[in-house]
Every structure is written in structure tokens, then in C-alpha cells.
Design an enzyme around this catalytic site. Structure first.
Site, PDB file in Angstrom:
ATOM      1  N   LYS A   2       0.886  -1.239   0.048  1.00  0.00           N
ATOM      2  CA  LYS A   2      -0.064   0.131   0.057  1.00  0.00           C
ATOM      3  C   LYS A   2       0.874   1.307   0.157  1.00  0.00           C
ATOM      4  O   LYS A   2       0.613   2.072  -0.673  1.00  0.00           O
ATOM      5  CB  LYS A   2      -0.913  -0.022   1.413  1.00  0.00           C
ATOM      6  CG  LYS A   2      -2.137  -0.998   1.260  1.00  0.00           C
ATOM      7  CD  LYS A   2      -2.783  -1.526   2.368  1.00  0.00           C
ATOM      8  CE  LYS A   2      -3.726  -2.400   2.300  1.00  0.00           C
ATOM      9  NZ  LYS A   2      -4.592  -2.674   3.609  1.00  0.00           N
ATOM     10  N   GLN A   5      -4.471  -1.694   9.862  1.00  0.00           N
ATOM     11  CA  GLN A   5      -4.473  -3.034   9.173  1.00  0.00           C
ATOM     12  C   GLN A   5      -4.879  -3.893  10.287  1.00  0.00           C
ATOM     13  O   GLN A   5      -4.721  -3.880  11.489  1.00  0.00           O
ATOM     14  CB  GLN A   5      -2.925  -3.334   8.950  1.00  0.00           C
ATOM     15  CG  GLN A   5      -2.735  -4.538   7.845  1.00  0.00           C
ATOM     16  CD  GLN A   5      -3.445  -4.470   6.621  1.00  0.00           C
ATOM     17  OE1 GLN A   5      -3.675  -3.391   6.068  1.00  0.00           O
ATOM     18  NE2 GLN A   5      -3.892  -5.779   6.176  1.00  0.00           N
ATOM     19  N   ASP A  40     -10.862   2.865   4.578  1.00  0.00           N
ATOM     20  CA  ASP A  40     -11.332   1.351   4.754  1.00  0.00           C
ATOM     21  C   ASP A  40     -12.606   1.358   4.382  1.00  0.00           C
ATOM     22  O   ASP A  40     -13.670   0.167   3.971  1.00  0.00           O
ATOM     23  CB  ASP A  40     -10.838   0.797   5.719  1.00  0.00           C
ATOM     24  CG  ASP A  40      -9.687  -0.099   5.421  1.00  0.00           C
ATOM     25  OD1 ASP A  40      -9.233  -0.405   4.396  1.00  0.00           O
ATOM     26  OD2 ASP A  40      -8.656  -0.226   6.388  1.00  0.00           O
TER      27      ASP A  40
HETATM   28  N1  GUN Z   1      -6.559  -7.076   6.590  1.00  0.00           N
HETATM   29  C1  GUN Z   1      -7.251  -7.717   5.530  1.00  0.00           C
HETATM   30  N2  GUN Z   1      -7.775  -6.803   4.558  1.00  0.00           N
HETATM   31  C2  GUN Z   1      -7.693  -5.576   5.051  1.00  0.00           C
HETATM   32  C3  GUN Z   1      -8.177  -4.379   4.457  1.00  0.00           C
HETATM   33  O1  GUN Z   1      -8.826  -4.170   3.358  1.00  0.00           O
HETATM   34  N3  GUN Z   1      -8.170  -3.409   5.281  1.00  0.00           N
HETATM   35  C4  GUN Z   1      -7.418  -3.586   6.620  1.00  0.00           C
HETATM   36  N4  GUN Z   1      -7.480  -2.325   7.309  1.00  0.00           N
HETATM   37  N5  GUN Z   1      -6.947  -4.565   6.940  1.00  0.00           N
HETATM   38  C5  GUN Z   1      -7.220  -5.703   6.168  1.00  0.00           C
END
Ligand code: GUN
Length: 292
Positions: free
Chosen positions: A52, A96, A119
Site C-alpha cells: 500500500k 491494518q 477502509d
Molecule cells: N486486512 C485484510 N484486508 C484488509 C483491509 O482491506 N484493510 C485493513 N485495514 N486490514 C485488512
């Protein structure tokens, strides 16, 4: 059969966003700034967050990676979230998941300022999504919608079967596919660990979206001819490569692809789309903050 090429489409989207960022720069405006909070050192989470942040750099966003130890307390994480909420320089941030067991995930998601919740996990944004209001749509379901749209996949009146009811993928996906509009207007069945006759239900699906995390779960004999198959699985399986593992999806790709009308590969399908849509949400956050 046509492959829904998430690698290509996500690159197209990143290039489109990069053009917008360049325009902002040319006009002397602030560029979007995404922050990611990573608690602990789970290998998969480290990889995702790293991707990311690298994607931000590639398209000209500012990015900040906040790394906190696995022993971080809930109070410490909430204090960091407050700091990010109040930081005018940051347009959006993510925490995350999963979080270590001493931290209550729901409390954390509630603490994120909904205007910075790129998110789309805050109940306010999730509720807006369910009510067809403008909001941040969670990146993975958003990426799947974008793939269906860019490949012109018809969803109206189709039976969509979603496998898995996670808050990140299955649950929002089931809501989005049933919304008015396109992609949407599907008749949706959300299946999970207590679903009876799951194979029979899957065999009736025009569109199957598997977000289970069980390698090779979906076999060719389970899907009907010309089904659209979306594989959200990303399981690490040990192998003798340099990395020591490979990423596999939920779908027996070799055989299911012979029957499907459209299918997403793993890797190179939904995964790269997730990152592209997180960037898109961050661009949206910047535009909203600019116009506020
Ligand atoms: N863990 C797995 N997928 C995601 C996501 O799309 N966002 C976040 N913050 N954590 C994750």
C-alpha cells in the site's frame, strides 16, 4: 472464458489517479496523504501494508507508515488514532487488521474519524453504504465492483452467491451486489459456515464470489456453465521457492476456468484491485477535504 485481469485494471486505475495527482501538483495544491497503522509483525500484514505504501509513492501520494509493537495496548493505539484524526495533513488512514488479541477491534474502528476512514469500516460509513449514500466503500468489494464494471459484466437479475460473511469482504459484497444500479441489482445469497446444502446453492449461481480462505475449495463440478467466478482467497501455502510460500486462492483455477465465462486469477485478480481502490478512496478523501 475471459480473465478479469486485476493487475492490468489496477494499473489503469493507478495511472488515472496519478494524472489527478499531477493536476493537483501543477495547481500548487496539497496531494493526498494516506497513513497506515500496523500493529505487530504478522508476515502477511507486513506485505500488504508495504504494498500500500509503495503504491502511494508510485502515484505521487504522500504516505506514512506507523509501526507499533505487538505488545501495544488498546489505550496506546486509540491515542495514535486520535493523533491521526487531528492531523490536518493526513487525508485518510487505515488500521491494518487483524489486531493483536488485547485490542478490541470494534472500539478501534469506531475511533477512526469517518471522514478519514478510507477502509470504509466505520459503522457510519458501512451504514451509508447499505443505504446507497455516498461514502467510502471497503476496498476489496469496491475493487470487485470496478472489475465487473470495466469488463461490462451483466449483474442485473443474476443470482450472486457470496461465500463467507466477513466484515471486510463477504458482508459488504452481499449488500453491494443487491443495491440498485450497476454493478448490482443481483439476487444475493450470502453463505457461511452454517449454510446447509452449500454446494447446491453454489451450483445455481450466475456469479460466485468466494471469500473463504480455503485453498481449492471451489471445484469445477460445483459451478454451472458460464458462471462468473471471483476468487478473493489469498492463502499462503509453503513451497520450495525463494520466498518459501506461494499465494493461492479458493478456486481450482485450472479446471473452473474451463467452465466459467469470466474468472479472476490469484495472484493478479482481486488482490491488486484492493490497493488501487484504497488509493481511489484516499483521492476521494482529499477532494472532500479540499471542498469542505
Ligand atoms: N486486512 C485484510 N484486508 C484488509 C483491509 O482491506 N484493510 C485493513 N485495514 N486490514 C485488512
Amino acid at each position: 472464458m475471459e480473465v478479469l485481469d486485476g493487475k492490468k485494471v489496477s494499473n489503469d486505475i493507478k495511472n488515472e489517479i496519478a494524472v489527478e495527482v499531477q493536476k493537483m501538483k501543477d495547481q500548487g495544491e496539497k496531494v493526498p496523504h494516506l497513513a497506515a497503522v500496523l500493529v505487530g509483525n504478522d508476515g502477511a500484514s507486513l506485505t500488504y501494508v508495504g504494498s500500500k505504501v509503495r503504491a502511494c509513492e508510485r502515484i505521487g501520494f504522500e504516505s506514512t507508515l506507523v509501526k507499533m509493537p505487538s505488545t501495544t495496548s488498546e489505550v496506546e493505539l486509540l491515542a495514535k488514532i486520535k493523533e491521526l484524526n487531528e492531523d490536518k495533513n493526513i487525508d485518510g488512514f487505515i488500521v491494518q487488521l487483524p489486531l493483536p488479541p488485547q485490542i478490541d477491534t470494534q472500539k478501534v474502528l469506531l475511533a477512526v474519524d469517518p471522514d478519514k476512514d478510507v477502509d470504509g469500516f466505520h459503522p457510519m460509513n458501512f451504514g451509508k453504504m447499505a443505504l446507497d449514500m455516498s461514502t467510502f466503500i471497503p476496498a476489496t468489494p469496491f475493487g470487485i465492483l470496478e472489475l465487473l464494471e470495466r469488463y461490462n459484466v451483466d449483474t442485473k437479475g443474476k443470482h450472486t452467491v457470496v461465500i463467507g460473511r466477513s466484515h471486510i469482504v463477504g458482508r459488504p459484497m452481499s449488500i453491494l451486489m443487491g443495491r440498485k444500479g450497476w454493478p448490482g441489482n443481483s439476487t444475493v445469497t450470502l453463505t457461511h459456515s452454517h449454510t446447509k446444502n452449500i454446494t447446491q446453492i453454489i451450483s445455481q449461481a450466475d456469479i460466485v464470489i468466494s471469500a473463504l480462505g480455503v485453498p481449492d475449495f471451489l471445484k469445477a463440478e460445483m459451478v454451472k456453465d458460464d458462471a462468473v467466478v471471483i476468487d478473493v482467497g489469498i492463502t499462503r501455502v509453503a513451497d520450495d521457492s525463494e520466498k518459501g510460500y506461494k499465494i493461492v486462492g479458493d478456486v481450482d483455477y485450472e479446471n473452473v476456468s474451463k467452465k466459467a465465462s469470466y474468472i479472476t486469477p490469484v495472484p493478479g485478480g482481486v488482490g491488486p484491485m484492493t490497493i488501487a481502490m484504497l488509493l481511489k478512496n484516499t483521492l476521494l478523501a482529499r477532494e472532500r477535504h479540499r471542498n469542505a
